[in-house]
Design a protein around this motif. Structure first.
Motif, PDB file in Angstrom:
ATOM      1  N   ARG A 215      -7.510  31.054  41.822  1.00  0.00           N
ATOM      2  CA  ARG A 215      -8.878  31.291  42.293  1.00  0.00           C
ATOM      3  C   ARG A 215      -9.737  31.494  41.048  1.00  0.00           C
ATOM      4  O   ARG A 215      -9.628  32.527  40.394  1.00  0.00           O
TER       5      ARG A 215
ATOM      6  N   ARG B 142      -8.478  25.911  41.561  1.00  0.00           N
ATOM      7  CA  ARG B 142      -9.513  25.670  42.576  1.00  0.00           C
ATOM      8  C   ARG B 142     -10.872  25.834  41.926  1.00  0.00           C
ATOM      9  O   ARG B 142     -11.109  26.796  41.191  1.00  0.00           O
TER      10      ARG B 142
ATOM     11  N   ASN C  54      -6.732  31.749  55.658  1.00  0.00           N
ATOM     12  CA  ASN C  54      -7.670  32.872  55.820  1.00  0.00           C
ATOM     13  C   ASN C  54      -8.973  32.372  56.432  1.00  0.00           C
ATOM     14  O   ASN C  54      -9.449  32.880  57.455  1.00  0.00           O
TER      15      ASN C  54
END
Ligand code: PEP
Ligand code: MG
Length: 590
Positions: free
Chosen positions: A311, A347, A475
């Motif tokens: 992330r 990402r 999520n």
């Protein structure tokens, strides 16, 4: 603590963190802080500012460490505590609070401790005095400011929040009450367990103690009055029972439980070198999610086969300006090198909803969006802001010279988004090729997408034609499928990744990936639940990415099952009527 009798006595509190702890009880009282009010000499100001900066860095590290530990907790606990950590970290960034503290040192000539205390108190008072009905929320915000000030102060004075350090190793730490910040400074190897007289099972302290993995019971009334310092006790973090001055039989029973617990931990550690393979030979790849670079050594220890989700938001946080291509490239390269040939999936910046990033302020809509979760999130922002997208793509390409990397797009809903990024990627690649002496990989990295909107899952066949791989973000997929935000108390009950509607979307995505022969993984929190692993395998997912701490247990779950059992489980789950039914099925897997 008053001297009292030495007969065996039992107390009960809230079981907070499982496990058995046996040891002498020692109470930790908070040492008072002596803060000087004398004015600094002008010449001492730079040194004082450096001292403050060091304390801030230490505070940030503590919180980031803590945040990383939280990822090993159940999702609902994380949802409760992670935003609080972000609030603290935000205050330790370029915040108004810190500007005020610095001004009090520079202009007011206060020592750092006095500056922190006065500025924080002024802030807290100002928050409490704000107009409006939401008194509870104001009180909470004021307490957050005071709490972060306490942390900075303790780091300035180098005093632990409690005199923990002086307590003998292996003791049971007892306290009237513990604050989350106290819990954050506990060295888990130092104590056998934690007991408090106040506190409940659901508070932030409880969540943190679970993260520490120490047996803990909170809110055991009457206990502190009954113990002599150093008296033996047993704490059972599962039942909430504390046995003071245990007799022979109680000690023996507790020791038995303790050695079973140690054996189970050892078995998990031994799993590191074993493959994640079902009993009938299906290999599953287990990778790690990385949120902060300092998690890298832990990821290596956990036996991760690469990073399935990096992330990249952390690179943009706690700073006032954007990181440029070179500095991003260095960060990615370091991570790729540390992974030593294992693939790293990076990402692109996923800004949106709860992810506050100050450096982005010039790139965001002037007015707050009415419905941010359905607005300018993830790839939508990047495609409108080439100044964000292009340097990041270039930096990731460059990191590809150090080892295998993949580019992952957040929040994709339609094929046009992937095509548009591919076009930019081609352009950036050509530009980098023209630069001399710049080490580059032979080809641009694979470009994959997060499947986290129902649209992406429903249209996975078409998306598979334009994507090199899929990573399912359960999520967000759960949130958007059930139209339920788990941060909203009313909707939180609906939020459940085990709902058959979500499972069906996972299956569709896996089938589309399989037909197109592209890799597919799950990188949402569902992947870190050992009980859900067989279900995901049965749904057709050969690769799972999760917090490093979760890898051993997930591996254990995979090694204990068969592909046939996983397949039947998935069929049964897809036919189930509710998440509740799916949960029952999971309990029944071999
Ligand atoms: C997800 O949505 O499942 C995911 C992995 O992304 P994030 O949690 O960062 O939004
Ligand atoms: Mg997501």
């Amino acid at each position: 603590m008053k001297p009292t009798s030495t007969r065996e006595r039992r107390f009960h509190g809230h079981p907070v963190a499982p496990g058995i702890g046996i040891g002498p009880v020692h109470e930790a009282a908070e040492p008072p802080l002596a803060i000087s009010t004398a004015k600094l000499a002008q010449d001492d100001v730079p040194a004082e500012l450096t001292r403050l900066d060091e304390a801030l860095t230490r505070s940030r590290h503590q919180l980031q460490k803590l945040k990383a530990r939280l990822a090993a907790l159940p999702e609902d606990s994380q949802a409760e505590i992670a935003p609080l950590m972000d609030v603290y970290l935000h205050m330790l960034g370029p915040s108004r609070l810190l500007r005020g503290i610095r001004a009090r040192i520079q202009a007011g000539l206060l020592c750092a401790e006095a500056a922190v205390q006065t500025e924080a108190e002024t802030h807290a008072e100002a928050i409490l005095a704000l107009p409006g009905n939401d008194k509870a929320s104001r009180a909470r915000r004021a307490e957050e400011v005071r709490e972060i000030a306490r942390r900075i102060l303790r780091n300035l004075t180098r005093q632990p929040f409690r005199s923990f350090a002086s307590l003998s190793p292996g003791s049971l730490l007892a306290a009237e009450a513990l604050r989350p910040s106290d819990a954050a400074l506990i060295q888990p190897t130092q104590f056998a367990g934690i007991i408090t007289a106040e506190g409940g099972a659901d508070g932030h302290t409880a969540v943190m103690l679970r993260a520490l993995g120490l047996p803990a019971v909170l809110g055991a009334e009457g206990l502190l009055e009954a113990v002599k310092p150093g008296s033996m006790a047993i704490v059972d973090g599962e039942s909430g029972e504390i046995i003071l001055n245990p007799g022979k039989a109680s000690l023996e029973a507790a020791r038995k439980k303790l050695s079973a617990q140690t054996r189970a931990k050892g078995a998990l550690a031994r799993l590191q070198r074993l493959p994640a393979v079902t009993r009938d030979g299906t290999q599953i790849t287990l990778q790690a999610n990385l949120e902060l670079p300092f998690e890298l050594p832990m990821i290596a220890r956990a036996g991760a086969q690469g990073i399935g989700l990096l992330r990249s938001e952390f690179i943009f946080m706690n700073r006032e300006t954007l990181p440029d291509e070179d500095s991003q490239a260095r960060i990615y390269q370091d991570i790729v090198e540390a992974m030593d040939g294992e693939p790293v999936t990076i990402r692109l910046l996923d800004w949106g909803t709860d992810k506050e990033i100050e450096a982005l302020s010039g790139f965001l809509p002037e007015l707050p969006e009415a419905n941010p979760a359905l607005g300018l999130r993830g790839i939508r922002l990047l495609l409108r802001q080439p100044k964000l997208l292009e340097p990041q793509l270039a930096a990731i390409i460059r990191a590809g010279a150090a080892g295998p990397v993949r580019i992952l797009l957040p929040m994709v809903s339609v094929t046009a988004e992937v095509r548009a990024v591919r076009e930019v990627l081609r352009r950036v690649w050509r530009r980098l090729k023209r630069r001399r002496n710049l080490p580059l990989p032979d080809t641009p990295p694979p470009l994959g997408i997060m499947v986290e909107t129902p649209a992406a899952a429903l249209n996975a066949k078409a998306l598979a034609r334009v994507s090199d791989f899929f990573s399912i973000g359960t999520n967000d997929l759960t949130m958007y499928t059930l139209a339920a935000d788990r941060a909203q108390p009313v909707a939180a009950r609906l939020y459940d990744p085990l709902e058959p509607a979500v499972l069906r979307l996972i299956r569709m995505t896996a089938e589309a990936a399989q037909a197109a022969e592209i890799p597919v993984s799950v990188c949402g929190e569902l992947a870190s639940r050992p009980q859900a692993a067989p279900l995901l395998v049965g749904l057709g997912i050969p690769q799972l990415s999760m917090h490093g701490n979760a890898i051993p247990r997930v591996k254990q779950a995979i090694r204990a099952t068969t592909r046939t059992a996983c397949d039947s489980l998935a069929d049964a789950a897809l036919a189930a009527g509710s998440a509740e039914d799916v949960r029952t099925l999971l309990g029944a897997t071999p």
